[in-house]
Structure formats: structure tokens, C-alpha cells
Design an enzyme around this catalytic site. Structure first.
Site, PDB file in Angstrom:
ATOM      1  N   LYS A  25     -52.498  41.222 105.520  1.00  0.00           N
ATOM      2  CA  LYS A  25     -52.303  40.529 104.249  1.00  0.00           C
ATOM      3  C   LYS A  25     -51.538  41.391 103.258  1.00  0.00           C
ATOM      4  O   LYS A  25     -50.651  40.898 102.556  1.00  0.00           O
ATOM      5  CB  LYS A  25     -53.675  40.152 103.690  1.00  0.00           C
ATOM      6  N   HIS A  72     -36.573  49.524 124.097  1.00  0.00           N
ATOM      7  CA  HIS A  72     -35.379  49.295 123.286  1.00  0.00           C
ATOM      8  C   HIS A  72     -35.795  48.925 121.859  1.00  0.00           C
ATOM      9  O   HIS A  72     -36.773  48.219 121.675  1.00  0.00           O
ATOM     10  CB  HIS A  72     -34.527  48.180 123.901  1.00  0.00           C
ATOM     11  N   GLY A 119     -22.667  54.377 125.470  1.00  0.00           N
ATOM     12  CA  GLY A 119     -22.074  53.177 126.052  1.00  0.00           C
ATOM     13  C   GLY A 119     -20.570  53.288 125.896  1.00  0.00           C
ATOM     14  O   GLY A 119     -19.865  53.700 126.817  1.00  0.00           O
TER      15      GLY A 119
END
Lengths: 407, 407
Positions: free
Chosen positions: B94, B260, B355
Site C-alpha cells: 500500500k 534478464h 551484442g
């Protein structure tokens, strides 16, 4: 080409937003484009994201930090599986971490939607179960239940039920525990509900909180239903939308599910980052099959801007989706004086939900529920709360005296 | 009394932070305290949250919007079940929605930790599997794989493997799909890995991406492992930490799991809201059993402030937890010129992950891997990259020419 869409707000004082949009559309789908040989482009075309819209907000004299763009990208359905994790990773996986960017809206293709049955009951189904069709519903929240035993829980349940509420929900921080294990508290509370119904003439849904290991939730739900549970509560964001989707689309779980927004504030309040409340608590909750969705109201103690509340409501009720609607439950700090305004803002298809506004009533919990019932009656009859209170409704009068009158 | 703790940063220009802390400690546990009768207080004492620390930051002349407090609250373990959803709902359910508040740190009690075996392999286990103990590891990421068929995937895998990398991971946006279903691509890639090993003499872990319905992930993992998978990739935040915990603690899933960070940016970048990167990608990933954890580095294209990176590293490696360590994998925009700096910042226990920095090498993907291998060799030998490149390492030379030299 069937695609889902995502609309982002990107803040940047200098960026070429059109170029940025193009780089998202390419980067989050085929990875690269201009370098691809022509033959490869042809076979890749169906996988390529498309920029649908770039609206740049930079009025004359725009201040540093206030230049933004609303960008809509289409992501071909063929790229991802028809589940919510796949959609979220596709549209907001890596780019959620790349600068000031907030996910503000999703668009679901018919093909994607075909995998989602949505709410099993929805507003109509809940109303049918309660036999209440023409007024807002009233929900009461267990309060301060950690450490209570079954007798104390039953006592609190009975006091709420006798006030005339339609639904009672577990406190979301009540986990499975030795004092009040879910099957026991369902048995005890459903018996108390039957007893109360004999006095009030009202049916009652009790939403028991599903907790514990993800892989055991289904069995826990079935055990609770076997014990008599006629509704469930679920902290969706702590488990993931796919878990709700699997529970709600399971034919054996044949009771309404109420989605609690616990943790949602970790996503939506920043203007610059995260996921908007209408995506989180509107679009995705309905898609995942929540029959009722709780969220902070604009009125009470824990608040959300009104326009975000209205955007949530619109997503839960929108007739453009081929799914049942989800019942909006604006929550936190609600007291009877707010009832007419809630109905003005939300219409009749809303749950008036209160914890402190019921248990904190100076005449007790039962009177607290009655004050809300009276406030709803007054609003339905278009009588002012003050007049209705004066006409022989002391519980409402006391509530107005305590928390303030009609706004 | 055994408790877990949570540390928040609260922003408010005027609030009495001590009072606010007290209201969190009471409100998120027993609900109310001052109103309780003495006898009830005694039985409730063991459930009551405790304010452990309130540090108020308000230097003279503090500007509006910059006054904050760091508040630590202890939550008795007896209040919640020993799972991550229960802890998160308890400490940030909350209150995540109640004003400017960010969850910055968690403290796990021994009792709570007893339910978490943590990473099954950890840094040592991964190194043992690869037979590499004294240098950083090198990971390569599949790129632009949507729309590829098995032959194209094998070809890209082979080129990465021949470059001499230690790990290859699926693109996180590659979901199960008819062209390259997980078992088929595992078979094809593991055969390619064996073939490459004959040339490079290096073992290789291939992390296949687990996707699809939550309840089917375990079976999918087992099928992938049957097909030869020796590692798995998982988009943890789109599924929930408990799903990772259940997968990682399943004795049949006997391969390392790489976590990931997709979607993490929806939580951590705002100073005012959300959950810090070190909790999300450090504490909770390790607790849930991730053997490797990817996160944006401070160096590359998608960046995170360096101190947050170091805080993640500290949580993954800290010896204060009775759990195996998780391997840090700072990612995005990494090129060979950054290798010495990464090792300076992270030490040897790190995965260099690239990458574009591999596939984008002007001499091709295989040369891209070799350039990184050479950069790591140079750094280990304390030779400058420029000198090492000049000494007969043309792949490294080309990489430095392309992306810039040692920083």
C-alpha cells in the site's frame, strides 16, 4: 499485418523524436534495417515495428525538462507469444531502461485478444451473484487482522456483514498463517455470512486472499472454493499478470477475483518513468481477467489524480474490448460523505469500498456499514446526505459529523 | 523477535518524518496501536513493526522538493509467509502508492532466508562448468533473431562461438515461435557448440529464453534441458520473482539461470518513486536464485549511474548472505575498449557481455568475439589495449579503431 501498439511519453530537451521513435520500432523488433540486403528486407517486413504517431510537445518558451513526445509504435503480433509477459518485454523490456520514458497506453489486436477470455464474471456476473443491479455495491475491508484468531476474525466479519455490505475482503497483508489458515477462515466467515444474511436479507461475497508459492495458488484457490469461498483476492503485481490470467481463465476457479493494487505505486506515479495507472490497473487487470479492480481514489487518504482514476475506469468499462467489464473499486480513505461524488464520477457501476470509514465509525463497525448503505440510498434517491441523515438515519448523521458532509 | 527490514527514502517539504515512520510501522503491521487496550497490546507486540532509523536530510537552505528522510522499519517475520510476494506486499504494498517514497534497501532475517536456497551454481558453479577460474567471462548476445530460421540461427551461433566466447544468450525478445522452437534451437545450437569447441578448445554455455505461460515454464525448462540446454535465460520481472525462485530451487532444473532485467526501468530510475536497482537487480535476483544477473552498465548505450551499478555488484557478491553469489553482467553498448575499466570496477568476477560490440565488428562476428578475448587477455596481463593490439592482434586493433580505445 496484425499488431499490438504501445504509446510512450518520452522526455528529452533536444532529441529528434521521430528518429528516436524509428529506432525503437526497429530496435525492439528486427534489430536493424538499413543494413539489411533487399531480399532479407522482404522476408523481414512482416516482423518490422512501425511508427504510427509522433506528437511533439514543444510550445514556444518550453522550459528545460518539459519538452516531450507521445509516440505510438505498432509491434507485429507474429513477433511474440500471446501472453502478457511477452507483450511487456516486447514493448517495454529494454527501452524501459533507456532514458526518460513512460508507457502510457497499450492497444491489443484482435489476434492477441483471442488468447484472453478476460473476467469470468465481470460487472454483470458479480451483480447477478449478489442479486443487486441498480445501485453501487458496498465493500468492507478487514482491518488490523494480523494476530487475530478465528473467533476474533468471525466477530469482525459478523459486524461488517450486519452493516449491510455486499462484499468483504481480506486485508491484503493477511498471508496464510497458522492462526487463520485460508480454508478455516473461509469456513468460519461463510458461516457468519449465512447467519448475517438471515438478518439483513443480503447476499455477501467474501474475497479471501490467495498467497504463498505461485505454483500452489491454483490448489489453494480450489481448496478455498471447496471450503465455501465465493470470491478471491489477489495481489497481482507481486506475482505477475500471467498468474492472474491463468487463475482467472481456469474453469475450476468459478468465483470472482478481486485484484489488489499493492506495489502499483512502484510503477505509476512518476511522470517520467514507469507504466501509467490506466495500463497497470485498467488495461492489464481487465485483460488478465480481474472481475474487480481496487485502486487509490482521488478523494481519500492515499490518492491518485482524478484524470488517472477516470482513465482506469474507462479501461475497465470500455465497450471496445470483446471482454467482460471489470468493476472499478476506488479505495482508501473513503467515508460516507464522499458517496455522491463517487457516483457522479463513476456512475452506478462502482464499488464503494471502505476500511477505516466503516470500522472507525463512532457507533461501531455495524453502524459504519449502515451509514454507507444510507448514503448510497440517499444518492440513489437524489436526496442530500444531510437531509437523508436528518430523516431518521442516525448512523449516517454520525458519519457526516465525524468525517465531514457531502462534497 | 526475528524481522526483515526495509529502508525507504521519503521526500516531503514539511512532514514530521518520525511520525510518518511510526505510522508506516504501525499501519503496515497491526493497523492501529494507541487505541488498543493494554491486554491486546501485549498479545500484539510481537506483530508490531518497529522504526529502527530515521535520518532526516534538511541542510540549511534546503530547496523545495529536496528535503527527504531515510527511514528503516523492521517487519516481524511472523506477519508474512516466507516468499518474495509476501515480503514485497508487506513492506511496499500500500505505501508504494502513498506519496513520494522509494524502496532503497531490504534486510533479510535468517529465518526468512531459510526458505531460499539462492543460486544453485553461483559464480563458482558457473566457473566450474566452464573450467575458467581466473579471468572475467565473455558473453555474446544473439542479435536480430526474430524471423530467422534454424539454419540462420545456427550460423549466427557458430560465428559467435568461434570468436571464443564463454556464454551465448538468446535475445530476450525471442519467444517460443514456430521457426525456432526452444527444443529445436537448443539441439541445433548445442551441436554447433560442440563443433566449435573442437576448434576453440573452450566450453560454452547457451542460455535459452524461457517464455510462455507461467505454469508451463517448468516443463519447458525440463524439455530444453532434455534437448541439451546447459543454461537458461529468464525475463524475471515480467513473471515475478517467485517464479524464478521456484525454477531455481527445483532440483530437476540443474543448469544455471541468467536473469534478464527487461522491464526493470519501470521501477528504478526515478529518485522519488519505485524500487532501487540494487534491490531489484541485486538483492531480489540473488535471493530468488539467479546465477547470473544482467543490468545496464554505467559505460555503454543504455546506462545506469555507476554508484547504482556498484550497489548491485555489492549485493550480488556480498559475503554477509548465506547464499551463493550471483555473477554480475553489466550490459548494453559494451565494446573492447571498455574491458579494462569494467575489470577495474567489478574485479575478475564479472561477465563482459556484448551484442553490437561483437556482431558489429567490421571484420565480422567471429572477429568481434576475438577482439574481446584479446582485450581480456591484455587486461589480465596489465598490458595496455593499444600495445596488445599492436602486438599481432588485428581484431582488437580494428575494434579500438571502430569504437574507441581504452578509457
Amino acid at each position: 499485418m496484425s499488431s499490438c501498439t504501445a504509446t510512450y511519453r518520452l522526455y528529452d530537451d533536444k532529441a529528434d523524436f521521430h528518429k528516436k521513435a524509428e529506432s525503437i520500432a526497429v530496435g525492439m523488433t528486427v534489430g536493424s534495417w538499413t543494413e539489411l540486403p533487399q531480399a532479407k528486407r522482404e522476408s523481414m517486413q512482416k516482423h518490422l515495428g512501425q511508427v504510427l504517431k509522433v506528437y511533439v510537445h514543444e510550445p514556444e518558451g518550453v522550459q528545460p525538462g518539459e519538452r516531450y513526445a507521445d509516440v505510438t509504435i505498432a509491434y507485429p503480433d507474429v513477433n511474440f507469444s500471446k501472453d502478457i509477459p511477452a507483450l511487456l518485454v516486447t514493448v517495454f523490456g529494454k527501452i524501459s531502461m533507456d532514458g526518460r520514458i513512460k508507457l502510457n497506453h497499450l492497444g491489443f489486436s484482435d489476434e492477441y485478444l483471442s488468447a484472453f477470455p478476460g473476467p469470468k464474471f465481470g460487472i454483470k456476473g458479480i451483480r447477478d451473484r449478489l442479486g443487486v443491479h441498480n445501485r453501487p455495491l458496498l465493500m468492507s475491508i478487514f482491518k488490523s487482522v494480523i494476530g487475530l484468531d478465528l473467533d476474533e476474525l468471525r466477530d469482525q466479519f459478523t459486524r461488517q456483514a450486519l452493516g449491510g455490505v455486499d462484499l468483504i475482503k481480506d486485508d491484503e497483508i493477511l498471508f496464510d498463517n497458522p492462526l487463520t489458515p485460508i480454508e478455516k477462515r473461509v469456513e468460519v466467515c461463510m458461516r457468519a455470512a449465512e447467519a448475517a444474511e438471515k438478518e439483513t436479507g443480503k447476499k455477501l461475497l467474501y474475497a479471501a486472499n490467495l498467497t504463498g508459492p505461485t505454483s500452489a495458488l491454483r490448489q489453494q484457490a480450489l481448496r478455498a472454493i471447496d471450503a465455501g469461498a465465493n470470491a478471491l483476492l489477489f495481489n497481482v503485481l507481486s506475482y505477475g499478470y500471467d498468474v492472474l490470467h491463468e487463475l482467472s481463465s481456469d474453469s475450476a476457479i468459478n468465483v470472482p477475483i478481486a485484484a489488489h493494487p499493492a506495489l502499483a505505486g512502484a510503477f505509476y506515479p512518476s511522470p517520467h518513468y514507469g507504466i501509467s495507472a490506466s495500463v497497470l490497473l485498467g488495461q492489464l487487470m481487465r485483460l488478465a481477467g480481474a472481475d474487480l479492480v481496487l485502486f487509490p481514489s482521488p478523494y481519500g487518504s492515499v490518492t491518485m489524480p482524478k484524470e488517472e482514476n477516470m482513465a482506469i475506469r474507462d479501461e475497465l468499462l470500455s465497450s471496445t474490448l470483446p471482454l467482460r467489464t471489470s468493476m472499478p473499486v476506488p479505495s482508501a480513505g473513503i467515508h460516507p460523505g464522499l458517496v455522491p461524488m463517487i457516483i457522479r464520477d463513476f456512475g452506478t457501476d462502482v464499488v464503494i469500498n471502505a476500511g477505516g470509514g466503516i470500522h472507525g465509525h463512532p457507533m461501531g463497525t455495524e453502524a459504519g456499514g449502515k451509514a454507507f448503505v444510507q448514503a448510497i440510498e440517499a444518492a440513489q434517491k437524489l436526496i442530500s446526505l444531510a437531509d437523508y441523515a436528518a430523516a431518521g438515519h442516525p448512523e449516517l448523521q454520525k458519519a457526516l459529523d465525524t468525517w465531514g458532509g457531502e462534497r
